[in-house]
Every structure is written in structure tokens, then in C-alpha cells.
Design a protein around this motif. Structure first.
Motif, PDB file in Angstrom:
ATOM      1  N   SER A  10       0.841  -1.182   0.000  1.00  0.00           N
ATOM      2  CA  SER A  10       0.000   0.000   0.000  1.00  0.00           C
ATOM      3  C   SER A  10       0.879   1.236   0.000  1.00  0.00           C
ATOM      4  CB  SER A  10      -0.891  -0.007   1.246  1.00  0.00           C
ATOM      5  OG  SER A  10      -1.463   1.249   1.455  1.00  0.00           O
ATOM      6  N   ARG A  11       0.500   2.257  -0.736  1.00  0.00           N
ATOM      7  CA  ARG A  11       1.282   3.478  -0.772  1.00  0.00           C
ATOM      8  C   ARG A  11       1.042   4.338   0.454  1.00  0.00           C
ATOM      9  NH1 ARG A  11       1.514   5.751  -6.995  1.00  0.00           N
ATOM     10  NH2 ARG A  11       2.386   3.867  -7.934  1.00  0.00           N
ATOM     11  N   THR A  12       0.194   3.883   1.308  1.00  0.00           N
ATOM     12  CA  THR A  12      -0.100   4.629   2.531  1.00  0.00           C
ATOM     13  C   THR A  12       0.578   3.952   3.713  1.00  0.00           C
ATOM     14  OG1 THR A  12      -2.256   5.287   1.654  1.00  0.00           O
ATOM     15  CG2 THR A  12      -1.917   5.504   4.020  1.00  0.00           C
ATOM     16  N   PRO A  13       1.623   4.555   4.272  1.00  0.00           N
ATOM     17  CA  PRO A  13       2.256   3.976   5.464  1.00  0.00           C
ATOM     18  C   PRO A  13       1.238   3.854   6.590  1.00  0.00           C
ATOM     19  CG  PRO A  13       3.610   5.726   4.520  1.00  0.00           C
ATOM     20  CD  PRO A  13       2.288   5.789   3.832  1.00  0.00           C
ATOM     21  N   VAL A  79      -3.544   3.186  12.125  1.00  0.00           N
ATOM     22  CA  VAL A  79      -3.076   4.564  12.054  1.00  0.00           C
ATOM     23  C   VAL A  79      -2.373   4.745  10.720  1.00  0.00           C
ATOM     24  CG1 VAL A  79      -1.697   6.349  13.184  1.00  0.00           C
ATOM     25  CG2 VAL A  79      -2.726   4.522  14.551  1.00  0.00           C
ATOM     26  N   ARG A  80      -2.791   5.747   9.934  1.00  0.00           N
ATOM     27  CA  ARG A  80      -2.255   5.941   8.583  1.00  0.00           C
ATOM     28  C   ARG A  80      -1.711   7.359   8.402  1.00  0.00           C
ATOM     29  NH1 ARG A  80      -7.445   3.890   7.474  1.00  0.00           N
ATOM     30  NH2 ARG A  80      -8.034   5.987   6.866  1.00  0.00           N
ATOM     31  N   ALA A  81      -0.795   7.465   7.446  1.00  0.00           N
ATOM     32  CA  ALA A  81      -0.271   8.776   7.049  1.00  0.00           C
ATOM     33  C   ALA A  81      -0.293   8.816   5.527  1.00  0.00           C
ATOM     34  CB  ALA A  81       1.144   8.997   7.563  1.00  0.00           C
ATOM     35  N   ALA A  82      -1.291   9.482   4.961  1.00  0.00           N
ATOM     36  CA  ALA A  82      -1.466   9.530   3.511  1.00  0.00           C
ATOM     37  C   ALA A  82      -0.805  10.782   2.945  1.00  0.00           C
ATOM     38  CB  ALA A  82      -2.954   9.519   3.150  1.00  0.00           C
ATOM     39  N   ALA A  83      -0.046  10.605   1.849  1.00  0.00           N
ATOM     40  CA  ALA A  83       0.610  11.737   1.206  1.00  0.00           C
ATOM     41  C   ALA A  83      -0.434  12.678   0.619  1.00  0.00           C
ATOM     42  CB  ALA A  83       1.549  11.254   0.103  1.00  0.00           C
ATOM     43  N   THR A  84      -0.204  13.979   0.751  1.00  0.00           N
ATOM     44  CA  THR A  84      -1.111  14.960   0.165  1.00  0.00           C
ATOM     45  C   THR A  84      -0.978  14.935  -1.347  1.00  0.00           C
ATOM     46  OG1 THR A  84       0.562  16.680   0.352  1.00  0.00           O
ATOM     47  CG2 THR A  84      -0.967  16.439   2.195  1.00  0.00           C
ATOM     48  N   GLU A  97      10.755   7.018   1.512  1.00  0.00           N
ATOM     49  CA  GLU A  97       9.760   7.813   2.224  1.00  0.00           C
ATOM     50  C   GLU A  97       8.771   6.916   2.959  1.00  0.00           C
ATOM     51  OE1 GLU A  97       8.482  11.749   3.174  1.00  0.00           O
ATOM     52  OE2 GLU A  97      10.250  10.964   2.159  1.00  0.00           O
ATOM     53  N   TYR A  98       8.405   5.807   2.320  1.00  0.00           N
ATOM     54  CA  TYR A  98       7.486   4.856   2.950  1.00  0.00           C
ATOM     55  C   TYR A  98       8.085   4.345   4.260  1.00  0.00           C
ATOM     56  CZ  TYR A  98       4.504   0.721   3.518  1.00  0.00           C
ATOM     57  OH  TYR A  98       3.642  -0.215   4.014  1.00  0.00           O
ATOM     58  N   LEU A  99       9.355   3.930   4.221  1.00  0.00           N
ATOM     59  CA  LEU A  99      10.013   3.398   5.404  1.00  0.00           C
ATOM     60  C   LEU A  99      10.144   4.462   6.490  1.00  0.00           C
ATOM     61  CD1 LEU A  99      12.845   1.264   3.773  1.00  0.00           C
ATOM     62  CD2 LEU A  99      10.831   0.415   4.979  1.00  0.00           C
ATOM     63  N   THR A 100      10.506   5.677   6.087  1.00  0.00           N
ATOM     64  CA  THR A 100      10.696   6.755   7.060  1.00  0.00           C
ATOM     65  C   THR A 100       9.397   7.090   7.781  1.00  0.00           C
ATOM     66  OG1 THR A 100      12.505   7.707   5.760  1.00  0.00           O
ATOM     67  CG2 THR A 100      11.412   9.164   7.344  1.00  0.00           C
ATOM     68  N   VAL A 101       8.318   7.246   7.024  1.00  0.00           N
ATOM     69  CA  VAL A 101       7.036   7.626   7.628  1.00  0.00           C
ATOM     70  C   VAL A 101       6.471   6.469   8.448  1.00  0.00           C
ATOM     71  CG1 VAL A 101       4.682   8.390   7.155  1.00  0.00           C
ATOM     72  CG2 VAL A 101       6.577   9.310   5.817  1.00  0.00           C
ATOM     73  N   THR A 102       6.650   5.220   7.971  1.00  0.00           N
ATOM     74  CA  THR A 102       6.192   4.072   8.750  1.00  0.00           C
ATOM     75  C   THR A 102       6.921   4.003  10.088  1.00  0.00           C
ATOM     76  OG1 THR A 102       5.633   2.796   6.766  1.00  0.00           O
ATOM     77  CG2 THR A 102       5.957   1.559   8.799  1.00  0.00           C
ATOM     78  N   THR A 191       3.746  -3.640  12.990  1.00  0.00           N
ATOM     79  CA  THR A 191       4.171  -2.791  11.882  1.00  0.00           C
ATOM     80  C   THR A 191       4.201  -3.630  10.614  1.00  0.00           C
ATOM     81  OG1 THR A 191       5.529  -1.421  13.333  1.00  0.00           O
ATOM     82  CG2 THR A 191       6.010  -1.311  10.980  1.00  0.00           C
ATOM     83  N   PRO A 192       3.488  -3.240   9.558  1.00  0.00           N
ATOM     84  CA  PRO A 192       3.463  -4.019   8.315  1.00  0.00           C
ATOM     85  C   PRO A 192       4.875  -4.271   7.792  1.00  0.00           C
ATOM     86  CG  PRO A 192       1.819  -2.290   8.252  1.00  0.00           C
ATOM     87  CD  PRO A 192       2.647  -2.039   9.478  1.00  0.00           C
ATOM     88  N   GLY A 193       5.118  -5.522   7.348  1.00  0.00           N
ATOM     89  CA  GLY A 193       6.421  -5.884   6.805  1.00  0.00           C
ATOM     90  C   GLY A 193       7.352  -6.505   7.836  1.00  0.00           C
TER      91      GLY A 193
END
Length: 254
Positions: A10-13, A79-84, A97-102, A191-193
Motif C-alpha cells: 500500500s502506498r499509505t504507510p 493509524v495511517r499517514a497519507a501523502a497529500t 519515504e514509505y520506510l521513514t514515515v512508517t 508494523t506491516p512488513g
């Protein structure tokens, strides 16, 4: 060319948490909807406060979470953090970026769980006392049950928890724990992964139910201020003793 495995994700961490409430025999108990709404409103407020502290680190991302009921008293929280829309990341940069935000979400979830567990412990133990400590990584408070240190809590987190706003959030958060017959809740963080999961159990007692009904916590901001003063006075006294001059040929006393 091999595809980056993160590209298939998923592109959403996001970070997932499972909460299960049980009685003393380990059975799930149905929870009143009003109580559950109150408890998760408290979670929303606490999440909003903690994520707000990381606004700079999560700039360009909007944070939210969803709750799904998985059983009589089991809830899945994501809990999600979606890119604007203004951020478009591709390839290696997107994976980084995915790893950092996750990782940031994982840390923030740790903070939320840590603050929640500390608050529940305070409510469950009317005789708890605190000691202020500073080390190379910053200040924190130790919680004592009798003469036994049982928990260390980041100073700013505990100080924020004991403000009137923080107390209101905690009181709402523990609404489900005041259910008659309920003995404890198990919180599982994933944590996914990663195969690693963290499980934390929090108990409920008559003291906690009294707090949920409006009784104050046994520790106040005044107690924290006094703990800081004691620690600093002790540090000043030790420093003064270290600097006492000794007569020539006389060994310093311990």
C-alpha cells in the motif's frame, strides 16, 4: 529488473493495533456502545495530540485512523499517514519515504501506548510515587510501587498527561475499562512488513473505575514539581560535596 517489494505494498504507510478486552477467565465481554464511543473518542484526542508533536516530521502527510470491531470486545485500529496531493514520489525515493514515515508512525504509536499504559498504571495504584531523573537522553520520571521502580515515563509525556486537558483525554480513554466484570485489556501493535509484534496488557481495578467515574489520579503536577526540586537539590548537594577542599595529605571522605 527486480521490482522493489515496497512498490507492491500500500502506498499509505500505516501501523496496526489490536485491542481486546477480557474478563478474569480470558473471555471477551460485549461492551456498551456508549462506553466504546467514549473510549475511542479519548483515543482520537490522544492520537491527535501526539501526532501534532510530529507535525514537522510528517509534513506533506495527513494522519488519521480507522477502527473496526473484530469480535465482541476486539477492535482493530489502523493509524495511517497519507501523502497529500502535492507530493508525488516514485521509485527509490518513494520506498525510502514509505520506510521513514512508517518508522515515525511506529514511534508515535509507541508514545501513545506508553502514555496510555502509564496513565492506567497511575489510576490503578493509589500509593504510587514518582522520582525525577535526568540522563544523557533527557529527563524522565520513575514510577515506584513501594520501594520498587516499575516504570519509566518521558518527562514531557507525563507532565502533559497530568494537565486538565490530558486528564480529560485519559478519563475518556479508559471508559471501556470500567465495564463490570472486565479484568484486563491486551494491546497488540504490529508494523506491516515485520514479523515482530509488541503485546502489552493493562489491568483494571476498583481504583481505576473510580478514576473513570471522576476521582483524581494519585499523582498531580504539584507532585511532579516537587520531584524535580528534590532531584535538583540532591544534585546540587552532591556537587557541593565533591568540591569540598581537603587538607594537604588528608584523604577525601566518601
Amino acid at each position: 529488473m527486480a521490482r522493489n517489494p515496497l512498490a507492491a505494498r500500500s502506498r499509505t504507510p500505516h501501523v496496526s493495533v489490536l485491542v481486546t478486552y477480557r474478563d478474569a477467565e480470558g473471555r471477551q465481554l460485549p461492551l456498551p456502545q456508549a462506553q466504546t464511543r467514549e473510549s475511542f473518542t479519548g483515543l482520537q484526542l490522544l492520537t491527535k495530540r501526539v501526532l501534532g508533536f510530529a507535525e514537522d516530521s510528517l509534513s506533506g502527510f495527513t494522519q488519521d485512523f480507522t477502527i473496526r470491531q473484530m469480535g465482541p470486545s476486539t477492535f482493530s485500529i489502523e493509524v495511517r499517514a497519507a501523502a497529500t496531493h502535492g507530493i508525488r514520489l516514485r521509485g527509490r525515493r518513494a520506498a525510502q519515504e514509505y520506510l521513514t514515515v512508517t518508522a515515525m508512525l511506529h514511534h508515535l504509536t509507541d508514545v501513545i501506548m506508553g502514555v496510555s499504559v502509564a496513565g492506567v498504571y497511575l489510576a490503578n495504584h493509589p500509593d504510587v510515587r514518582v522520582r525525577y531523573v535526568e540522563d544523557d537522553f533527557g529527563p524522565y520520571y520513575e514510577l515506584f510501587n513501594g520501594d520498587r521502580a516499575v516504570m519509566a515515563v518521558d518527562a514531557s509525556s507525563l507532565e502533559g498527561l497530568l494537565t486538565p486537558e490530558g486528564m480529560g483525554v485519559l478519563c475518556a480513554l479508559v471508559a471501556n475499562l470500567k465495564q463490570p466484570g472486565l479484568a484486563y485489556a491486551t494491546i497488540t501493535q504490529h508494523t506491516p512488513g515485520l514479523k515482530y509484534v509488541r503485546r502489552t496488557q493493562v489491568a483494571t481495578t476498583d481504583a481505576l473505575r473510580a478514576f473513570a467515574a471522576g476521582q483524581p489520579l494519585p499523582v498531580t503536577t504539584q507532585d511532579l514539581a516537587e520531584a524535580r526540586e528534590r532531584a535538583r537539590a540532591g544534585a546540587a548537594s552532591s556537587s557541593a560535596q565533591d568540591q569540598v577542599p581537603t587538607a594537604e595529605g588528608e584523604a577525601p571522605t566518601a
